[in-house]
Design a protein around this motif. Sequence first.
Motif, PDB file in Angstrom:
ATOM      1  N   UNK A 103      28.448  42.430  53.601  1.00 23.82           N
ATOM      2  CA  UNK A 103      28.641  40.788  54.137  1.00 23.82           C
ATOM      3  C   UNK A 103      30.169  40.698  54.698  1.00 23.82           C
TER       4      UNK A 103
ATOM      5  N   UNK B 161      31.217  43.704  57.063  1.00 23.34           N
ATOM      6  CA  UNK B 161      30.829  43.938  58.551  1.00 23.34           C
ATOM      7  C   UNK B 161      31.307  42.846  59.941  1.00 23.34           C
ATOM      8  N   UNK B 162      31.310  41.252  58.516  1.00 20.59           N
ATOM      9  CA  UNK B 162      31.555  39.924  59.777  1.00 20.59           C
ATOM     10  C   UNK B 162      32.974  40.198  59.884  1.00 20.59           C
TER      11      UNK B 162
ATOM     12  N   UNK C 284      34.341  39.645  63.603  1.00 22.89           N
ATOM     13  CA  UNK C 284      34.266  39.017  64.395  1.00 22.89           C
ATOM     14  C   UNK C 284      34.850  37.523  63.593  1.00 22.89           C
ATOM     15  N   UNK C 285      35.517  37.422  62.549  1.00 18.82           N
ATOM     16  CA  UNK C 285      35.868  36.185  61.614  1.00 18.82           C
ATOM     17  C   UNK C 285      37.786  36.878  62.675  1.00 18.82           C
TER      18      UNK C 285
ATOM     19  N   UNK D 134      37.817  35.981  66.000  1.00 20.00           N
ATOM     20  CA  UNK D 134      37.840  34.202  66.431  1.00 20.00           C
ATOM     21  C   UNK D 134      39.445  33.314  65.479  1.00 20.00           C
TER      22      UNK D 134
ATOM     23  N   UNK E 262      41.458  31.375  67.802  1.00 15.05           N
ATOM     24  CA  UNK E 262      42.012  29.310  67.507  1.00 15.05           C
ATOM     25  C   UNK E 262      43.655  29.445  66.810  1.00 15.05           C
TER      26      UNK E 262
ATOM     27  N   UNK F  51      32.130  33.738  50.914  1.00 12.76           N
ATOM     28  CA  UNK F  51      31.715  33.363  52.069  1.00 12.76           C
ATOM     29  C   UNK F  51      30.968  32.064  52.089  1.00 12.76           C
ATOM     30  N   UNK F  52      30.046  31.739  52.809  1.00 14.17           N
ATOM     31  CA  UNK F  52      29.783  30.800  52.809  1.00 14.17           C
ATOM     32  C   UNK F  52      28.263  30.767  53.953  1.00 14.17           C
ATOM     33  N   UNK F  53      27.237  30.465  53.416  1.00 19.05           N
ATOM     34  CA  UNK F  53      26.218  30.366  54.439  1.00 19.05           C
ATOM     35  C   UNK F  53      25.863  29.597  55.266  1.00 19.05           C
ATOM     36  N   UNK F  54      25.790  30.382  56.370  1.00 21.43           N
ATOM     37  CA  UNK F  54      25.658  29.046  57.812  1.00 21.43           C
ATOM     38  C   UNK F  54      24.440  28.398  56.997  1.00 21.43           C
ATOM     39  N   UNK F  55      24.951  26.549  58.475  1.00 22.86           N
ATOM     40  CA  UNK F  55      24.158  26.212  58.420  1.00 22.86           C
ATOM     41  C   UNK F  55      22.465  25.729  59.012  1.00 22.86           C
TER      42      UNK F  55
ATOM     43  N   UNK G 122      33.291  22.602  56.258  1.00 16.76           N
ATOM     44  CA  UNK G 122      34.211  24.070  56.867  1.00 16.76           C
ATOM     45  C   UNK G 122      35.291  24.563  56.856  1.00 16.76           C
TER      46      UNK G 122
END
Lengths: 163, 273
Positions: free
Chosen positions: B57, B60-61, B64-65, B68, B72, B132-136, B262
Amino acid sequence: MLLSRYLPPFTYYNLILIILFFLSVSSIESFSIINSISYVFLHFLIIYLGIYYYRRSLYSIYFLYGLGFDILLINQIGPHLFIFMTLLFFINLSKKYFIYLSSLRIYLLILFILLLIILLEMLLTNFFFDYDFNLDKYLIFIFISIISSYPIFFIFSKIDKLQ
Amino acid sequence: MFYRKKIRHLTKAKNLGKLYITVLFILTFLLILFNKADYIVVKKIKSLSTDVLNPVSTFVTSPVKVATYTVNKINEMRFLQQDNLKLKEEVKRLKKWHTLAIKNQRENNALKKLLNSTTNNIAIIKTTTITSQSPDIYAKSIFIKAGVNHGVLEDLVVINERGLIGKVISSSENNSRVLLINDQNSSVPVTTMSKKFNAIIKGTTDGKYLTSTFVKDEKKPKIGDVLLTSGNARIFPSDILVGKVIKITEDGFLALPYVDFNNLEFVQVINIK
């Protein structure tokens, strides 16, 4: 495309599934909407594959994604796994009726199934694991589904033509 | 003869396919059943999938991270001068506080010696980062880079510099999953500074606030009251900052957690001494 000679569309769809899965389960700070978008896209793809690319191996693919979603999103096993497996079973049963439908009707049917399965997943999670039904979240999912459905099907039709 | 016919019947491709689907469905129902029964196999599957899926995870992410993060950073650059002025003022203010804090610390240590007190009731197990953090979407949880190999076991408490974060709910060899206090299934016994008020809180549906599920003797806190862990039932150590009461309702109250969920980076896994 160069790779189209070697890879069938089903492989592309599986690659997209993997990317969408990991984007759905891992939070990205300051761009959290991407999780919801990926979650909806993955559900679209799950239904699309079930209807147009039905094969037995899909059962194990759905099993793994359902299990992965349940463990990573809820830390319990149930809603996604059950819905994905049942969905494929019902798609297989009713597949013969789909051929009589026009493309517009199939498009609307996929949209309806998508909203229905997300609703059922949320209700099952509420019923079995005490997570309140989050109406705001569901409305976001509806909004994303309606906005993105046409472009998604356009992309899917392009991938289908790769073979 | 009968068995041979049966084997031939089963080994036909069509029947094998049917058998395979049936097995998958049986496995599905067994997993759901075992999960409800809290069977050990399910725990193993959960911890194994945490170990396997987390690195994938992250990989793969990561594009994108990074994208972003870059966007920012570019946005932040636009306000660099204003931020610099703000920070200069804050440094001046903090220097004054720093002097005062050193003075208070000395005074505190001297008083503790006089009273012979042993107030520190926590033992730090491991300081670690978040993978990692799970989405809400459903559960609010984080994955930390420490597991059984580092002494991180189930039910240990996780904090950061701001206060209480949550509790370890599953741990594999090198990773653990922490259920945040803003999750709907979390349950934290809290009290106020005066210790006259006791309640149990959990997260709201959107995960932004904490809401009371039980208030002892139906007492009402005041808006602005600071909530600390009460240490009841010895689940969480006492006196860890949890949140601030922001609204009183008919059934209880609503609180804002001190921790910004967050922006979590470093956490400490602790245990009660």
